[in-house]
Design a protein around this motif. Sequence first.
Motif, PDB file in Angstrom:
ATOM      1  N   HIS A 123      -7.148   5.351   0.804  1.00 20.38           N
ATOM      2  CA  HIS A 123      -6.298   4.292   0.870  1.00 20.38           C
ATOM      3  C   HIS A 123      -5.890   3.900   2.186  1.00 20.38           C
ATOM      4  O   HIS A 123      -5.890   2.559   2.223  1.00 20.38           O
ATOM      5  CB  HIS A 123      -4.928   4.673  -0.081  1.00 20.38           C
ATOM      6  CG  HIS A 123      -4.731   5.079  -1.417  1.00 20.38           C
ATOM      7  ND1 HIS A 123      -3.685   5.236  -2.042  1.00 20.38           N
ATOM      8  CD2 HIS A 123      -5.873   4.853  -2.222  1.00 20.38           C
ATOM      9  CE1 HIS A 123      -4.106   5.631  -3.342  1.00 20.38           C
ATOM     10  NE2 HIS A 123      -5.238   4.981  -3.586  1.00 20.38           N
TER      11      HIS A 123
ATOM     12  N   PHE B 235       0.901  -1.058  -0.266  1.00 20.20           N
ATOM     13  CA  PHE B 235      -0.145  -0.035  -0.075  1.00 20.20           C
ATOM     14  C   PHE B 235       0.978   1.186  -0.165  1.00 20.20           C
ATOM     15  O   PHE B 235       0.496   2.143  -0.802  1.00 20.20           O
ATOM     16  CB  PHE B 235      -0.908  -0.325   1.389  1.00 20.20           C
ATOM     17  CG  PHE B 235      -2.176  -0.731   0.868  1.00 20.20           C
ATOM     18  CD1 PHE B 235      -3.447   0.269   0.769  1.00 20.20           C
ATOM     19  CD2 PHE B 235      -2.392  -1.929   0.656  1.00 20.20           C
ATOM     20  CE1 PHE B 235      -4.814  -0.169   0.463  1.00 20.20           C
ATOM     21  CE2 PHE B 235      -3.872  -2.461   0.473  1.00 20.20           C
ATOM     22  CZ  PHE B 235      -4.917  -1.654   0.426  1.00 20.20           C
TER      23      PHE B 235
ATOM     24  N   SER C  65      -9.006   1.525   2.931  1.00 19.10           N
ATOM     25  CA  SER C  65      -8.836   0.404   2.279  1.00 19.10           C
ATOM     26  C   SER C  65      -7.907  -0.626   2.861  1.00 19.10           C
ATOM     27  O   SER C  65      -8.239  -1.835   2.852  1.00 19.10           O
ATOM     28  CB  SER C  65      -8.450   0.487   0.692  1.00 19.10           C
ATOM     29  OG  SER C  65      -9.372   1.252  -0.115  1.00 19.10           O
TER      30      SER C  65
ATOM     31  N   HIS D 217       0.963   3.838  -3.139  1.00 26.09           N
ATOM     32  CA  HIS D 217       0.449   5.297  -2.819  1.00 26.09           C
ATOM     33  C   HIS D 217       1.698   6.346  -3.300  1.00 26.09           C
ATOM     34  O   HIS D 217       1.619   7.288  -3.712  1.00 26.09           O
ATOM     35  CB  HIS D 217      -0.009   5.589  -1.340  1.00 26.09           C
ATOM     36  CG  HIS D 217      -0.559   6.738  -1.142  1.00 26.09           C
ATOM     37  ND1 HIS D 217      -1.783   7.121  -1.192  1.00 26.09           N
ATOM     38  CD2 HIS D 217       0.077   7.981  -0.573  1.00 26.09           C
ATOM     39  CE1 HIS D 217      -2.233   8.448  -0.888  1.00 26.09           C
ATOM     40  NE2 HIS D 217      -0.744   8.815  -0.599  1.00 26.09           N
TER      41      HIS D 217
END
Length: 243
Positions: free
Chosen positions: A189, A170, A192, A174
């Motif tokens: 994000h 992640f 999530s 990002h």
Amino acid sequence: MSTVSTRSTGARTSDDRVRRTLDVTRSLLLRSGYKRTTMDEIARRADIGKGTIYLSWDTKDDLIRTLVIQEIVGVCQDISRIAVLRPAVARLSEFSRELFTLVFKYPLFRALYTYDKETLGRACDDPQLGFQCYRFTTFTPFRDYLRMLHESGMWDPSHGFALDALLSGFIKLHLHAEIAGAKPDLAAHADSLAGLIRSSFEPADQVPAEELTDPARRTVEIFDGAAAKYRAKLIPQPLAASV
């Protein structure tokens, strides 16, 4: 001599020099990188004699270490404050949501996590920092937090590698989106990530909210203690002379 006496103008000037030196160094590292951030350039931009900087830091790497430690302390303090205000952060999913956000709040902490030697140079390999790239599960306060969760029946230690892989994935995606100028939604994000961690690693029978008080308290203790230990690593910074 008492250390609680009223501070002199000279002491305030010393603090100003320290702050200016640190601010300029951080700005140069983030804009120009490790190699182009020299003590000469730091001194010039901070309007401080280079000899004065050397009163506090023997090398550029010592100065950078101070900045990185300050950001590690900031992360630990922020987690502690959040856990006080929101006990649900004791849950791994909520904790990870906050940690993900903090990685993007503290750029030098992020550079340490991603092993960004172009920004931090030798600090990436500094054993004093006790940090392995892309491995939050080896970061002492996070490891202690996971141990506490395990003792509370809220974490299975066999999932450590998978947790690191999910967090790093992640963060990388990002970060790459930011670099590409895509302006990714940090909060979305983070949500999530929290959802995936909740479904992947947390027990089906969640600990009720009213039973999170003790885990939250222990989370605060863990990260307050870590902040104090890292703060103790900071090099004294007198910068008392004017050169």
